[in-house]
Structure formats: C-alpha cells, structure tokens
Design a protein around this motif. Structure first.
Motif, short mmCIF file in Angstrom:
data_model
loop_
_atom_site.label_atom_id
_atom_site.label_comp_id
_atom_site.label_asym_id
_atom_site.label_seq_id
_atom_site.Cartn_x
_atom_site.Cartn_y
_atom_site.Cartn_z
N ASN A 24 0.75 -1.15 -0.05
CA ASN A 24 0.29 -0.65 -0.05
C ASN A 24 0.75 1.53 -0.19
OD1 ASN A 24 -2.22 1.79 0.18
ND2 ASN A 24 -2.74 1.16 2.08
N ILE A 25 0.23 1.92 -1.02
CA ILE A 25 1.70 3.57 -0.57
C ILE A 25 0.93 4.59 0.45
CG2 ILE A 25 -0.58 4.73 -2.07
CD1 ILE A 25 2.81 5.29 -2.95
N ASN A 26 -0.06 4.53 1.16
CA ASN A 26 -0.17 4.66 2.32
C ASN A 26 1.17 3.85 3.45
OD1 ASN A 26 -2.07 6.36 1.73
ND2 ASN A 26 -3.52 5.36 2.54
N LEU A 27 1.52 3.03 3.71
CA LEU A 27 2.75 2.03 3.87
C LEU A 27 3.57 2.62 4.03
CD1 LEU A 27 3.14 0.23 6.38
CD2 LEU A 27 2.69 -1.55 4.94
N LEU A 28 3.98 2.94 2.47
CA LEU A 28 5.37 2.77 2.16
C LEU A 28 5.62 4.52 2.38
CD1 LEU A 28 7.90 1.76 0.66
CD2 LEU A 28 6.96 3.18 -1.65
N LEU A 29 4.93 4.82 2.20
CA LEU A 29 4.73 6.88 3.15
C LEU A 29 5.21 7.25 4.06
CD1 LEU A 29 5.24 9.40 1.33
CD2 LEU A 29 2.59 9.91 2.18
N GLY A 30 4.52 6.46 4.62
CA GLY A 30 4.73 6.01 6.53
C GLY A 30 5.30 5.79 6.34
N ILE A 31 6.51 4.90 6.15
CA ILE A 31 7.49 4.12 5.84
C ILE A 31 8.77 5.03 6.63
CG2 ILE A 31 9.70 2.66 6.01
CD1 ILE A 31 7.23 0.59 6.14
N VAL A 32 8.87 5.80 5.30
CA VAL A 32 9.74 6.98 4.73
C VAL A 32 10.11 7.94 5.36
CG1 VAL A 32 10.48 8.18 2.59
CG2 VAL A 32 9.37 5.84 2.06
N GLY A 76 4.32 11.99 11.86
CA GLY A 76 2.98 11.41 10.22
C GLY A 76 2.81 10.45 10.38
N GLY A 77 4.72 9.71 9.61
CA GLY A 77 5.04 8.46 9.57
C GLY A 77 4.30 7.39 10.29
N LEU A 78 4.25 7.96 11.50
CA LEU A 78 3.63 7.03 12.52
C LEU A 78 2.10 6.41 12.45
CD1 LEU A 78 4.52 4.81 15.20
CD2 LEU A 78 3.57 6.01 16.06
N LEU A 91 0.44 7.49 9.84
CA LEU A 91 0.57 6.81 8.18
C LEU A 91 0.60 5.14 8.07
CD1 LEU A 91 1.73 8.94 5.53
CD2 LEU A 91 -0.73 8.18 5.84
N VAL A 92 1.63 5.05 8.87
CA VAL A 92 1.69 3.11 9.37
C VAL A 92 0.28 2.77 10.03
CG1 VAL A 92 3.80 1.21 10.41
CG2 VAL A 92 4.51 3.51 8.67
N THR A 93 0.09 3.79 11.00
CA THR A 93 -0.85 2.62 12.32
C THR A 93 -2.22 2.71 11.33
OG1 THR A 93 0.61 3.99 13.78
CG2 THR A 93 -1.29 2.78 14.50
N PHE A 94 -2.43 3.96 10.80
CA PHE A 94 -3.90 4.21 10.32
C PHE A 94 -4.23 4.29 9.23
CE2 PHE A 94 -3.60 5.65 14.68
CZ PHE A 94 -4.56 4.90 15.25
N GLY A 95 -3.27 4.25 8.19
CA GLY A 95 -3.21 4.26 6.55
C GLY A 95 -3.92 3.05 6.02
N VAL A 96 -3.16 2.03 6.54
CA VAL A 96 -3.57 1.02 5.92
C VAL A 96 -5.07 0.37 5.75
CG1 VAL A 96 -3.34 -1.62 5.85
CG2 VAL A 96 -1.33 -0.17 6.14
N ARG A 97 -5.63 0.68 4.54
CA ARG A 97 -7.20 0.44 4.92
C ARG A 97 -7.77 -0.72 3.37
NH1 ARG A 97 -8.45 2.15 9.53
NH2 ARG A 97 -8.21 4.17 9.89
#
Length: 69
Positions: free
Chosen positions: A2-10, A58-60, A62-68
């Motif tokens: 998922n792009i949100n997960l990738l962006l969150g990790i970055v 912000g990354g945390l 996205l990683v936590t809640f951005g995976v839908r």
C-alpha cells in the motif's frame, strides 16, 4: 504494498534521521556554548527537532491508520 504504508515508513525513517542530526548538532561544542549563555538551542538545531518529530509522528500515523483495504 500500500502507498500509505510505504509513505509512512519513509516518513518514519526521515524523522529518525532528522532527530539524529538534531541530537548530534545539539551535542557539538558550539551548540553547548550557545545553550549555556542563551538557555536555548540555535534555530537550525531546533528545526531539526521540530521537523524530525513531525515527520516521525506523521509516519507513525500513516503506518498505524493508513492501511485500509
């Protein structure tokens, strides 16, 4: 992936790097002298900490809640 997960990790990695740079800058001799006389860090060190914390949060998020799915 998922792009949100990738962006969150970055963003988490960028935040960690900025916090590391801020920490090493705050431990330098010039920064220690400046803090001793003024009671605060220089602007550049402060911005490292501000952007590092903001990026990491912000990354945390996205990683936590951005995976839908």
């Amino acid at each position: 992936m998922n792009i949100n997960l990738l962006l969150g990790i970055v963003l988490l990695v960028v935040g960690a790097v900025l916090l590391y740079f801020g920490y090493t800058a705050s431990q330098s001799l010039g920064e220690q002298v400046h803090e001793t006389f003024t009671g605060r860090f220089t602007e550049s060190t402060t911005w490292y900490f501000i952007f590092g914390i903001a990026s990491a949060i912000g990354g945390l998020v996205l990683v936590t809640f951005g995976v839908r799915s």
